[in-house]
Design an enzyme around this catalytic site. Sequence first.
Site, PDB file in Angstrom:
ATOM      1  N   ASP A   1     -24.978 -34.742  50.381  1.00  0.00           N
ATOM      2  CA  ASP A   1     -23.646 -35.336  50.523  1.00  0.00           C
ATOM      3  C   ASP A   1     -23.537 -36.019  51.887  1.00  0.00           C
ATOM      4  O   ASP A   1     -23.824 -35.400  52.916  1.00  0.00           O
ATOM      5  CB  ASP A   1     -22.606 -34.208  50.400  1.00  0.00           C
ATOM      6  CG  ASP A   1     -21.190 -34.724  50.255  1.00  0.00           C
ATOM      7  OD1 ASP A   1     -21.014 -35.870  49.806  1.00  0.00           O
ATOM      8  OD2 ASP A   1     -20.253 -33.964  50.585  1.00  0.00           O
TER       9      ASP A   1
ATOM     10  N   HIS B   1     -14.387 -39.290  46.374  1.00  0.00           N
ATOM     11  CA  HIS B   1     -14.536 -38.196  47.350  1.00  0.00           C
ATOM     12  C   HIS B   1     -13.163 -37.613  47.640  1.00  0.00           C
ATOM     13  O   HIS B   1     -12.143 -38.224  47.351  1.00  0.00           O
ATOM     14  CB  HIS B   1     -15.154 -38.738  48.645  1.00  0.00           C
ATOM     15  CG  HIS B   1     -16.628 -38.963  48.535  1.00  0.00           C
ATOM     16  ND1 HIS B   1     -17.542 -38.296  49.302  1.00  0.00           N
ATOM     17  CD2 HIS B   1     -17.345 -39.787  47.721  1.00  0.00           C
ATOM     18  CE1 HIS B   1     -18.758 -38.697  48.984  1.00  0.00           C
ATOM     19  NE2 HIS B   1     -18.672 -39.606  48.024  1.00  0.00           N
ATOM     20  N   GLY B   2     -13.153 -36.430  48.267  1.00  0.00           N
ATOM     21  CA  GLY B   2     -11.864 -35.845  48.674  1.00  0.00           C
ATOM     22  C   GLY B   2     -11.022 -35.419  47.492  1.00  0.00           C
ATOM     23  O   GLY B   2      -9.821 -35.683  47.429  1.00  0.00           O
TER      24      GLY B   2
ATOM     25  N   ASN C   1     -14.728 -30.013  47.663  1.00  0.00           N
ATOM     26  CA  ASN C   1     -15.325 -29.169  48.690  1.00  0.00           C
ATOM     27  C   ASN C   1     -14.274 -28.222  49.255  1.00  0.00           C
ATOM     28  O   ASN C   1     -14.345 -27.007  49.080  1.00  0.00           O
ATOM     29  CB  ASN C   1     -15.930 -30.064  49.788  1.00  0.00           C
ATOM     30  CG  ASN C   1     -16.684 -29.261  50.837  1.00  0.00           C
ATOM     31  OD1 ASN C   1     -16.862 -28.055  50.728  1.00  0.00           O
ATOM     32  ND2 ASN C   1     -17.133 -29.926  51.887  1.00  0.00           N
ATOM     33  N   THR C   2     -13.249 -28.789  49.889  1.00  0.00           N
ATOM     34  CA  THR C   2     -12.247 -27.978  50.577  1.00  0.00           C
ATOM     35  C   THR C   2     -11.574 -26.954  49.663  1.00  0.00           C
ATOM     36  O   THR C   2     -11.291 -25.826  50.073  1.00  0.00           O
ATOM     37  CB  THR C   2     -11.170 -28.902  51.184  1.00  0.00           C
ATOM     38  OG1 THR C   2     -11.830 -29.921  51.936  1.00  0.00           O
ATOM     39  CG2 THR C   2     -10.236 -28.143  52.093  1.00  0.00           C
TER      40      THR C   2
HETATM   41 ZN    ZN Z   1     -17.182 -37.273  50.879  1.00  0.00          ZN
END
Ligand code: ZN
Length: 287
Positions: free
Chosen positions: A84, A207-208, A231-232
């Site tokens: 990533d 993303h995000g 991810n978060t």
């Molecule tokens: Zn990213």
Amino acid sequence: MLVSAKEMLAKARDGKYAVGQFNINNLEWTKSVLLTAEELKSPVILGVSEGAGKYMTGFKTVAAMVKAMIEELGITVPVALHLDHGSYEGCYKCIEAGFSSIMFDGSHYPIDENVAKTQELVKICEEKGLSLEAEVGSIGGEEDGVVGLGECADPAECKMVADLGVTMLAAGIGNIHGKYPENWPGLRFDVLEAIKKEVGDMPLVLHGGTGIPEDMIKKAISLGVAKINVNTECQLSFAEATRKYIEAGKDLEGKGFDPRKLLAPGAEAIKQTVKEKMELFGSVGKA
Ligand SMILES: [Zn+2]
């Protein structure tokens, strides 16, 4: 089985759903994501940032762990092991370590340099059968100390990079890494549509994925997004479940301090988050 992300993303694009990329941090994380993908018969992409790779002692350790875990857990769904936001050097390290997919984040280079470096990697990935993600227009927020302003990608530049033969393209459309601020104006669907028009069949990457409202996720998928990075959200779920366990004093009861018990609620929480995302993205039963 460990595969490149090429086929799973082509299927997702054609079937109008998205494959989730879930970033991993350790053994528990990896196990939770793989078991959930198998249970839901969903293809999955394991994301590894350069920082997470370093934390896990190096990309070779990560590749060896993931390959062995796929075998030992009897995982039959397609799994891609993906770097990533890779640096140019990081990409080569992951190719050597046995990753099946890489992202070269050249968004901070001038476009000519981004194109030249991406072109090099296209050649190598083709030779080795890896999928390659490129990025145009930086994603907002902070990831591993790199702070992006969240500018929107230029559709003409997207076409230039897509034409190089990358597998998938991450293009900024107002998305941000980490938690979204209260006053976030939302995804720029006009920009997404303009990019899609330029890049045609290319699977797009969002993303995000933490905290984007469900209707926006669904609309983005309908407009050509075939891969969404999360991810978060897994980190928040893991931390919350672990905090509850400790605040309830469970680590002090019996053998509650046993790491296998202490980390279990967090691992279960990751599974739940991954399940919710796979259901939202529509990848359940698509393996
Ligand atoms: Zn990213």
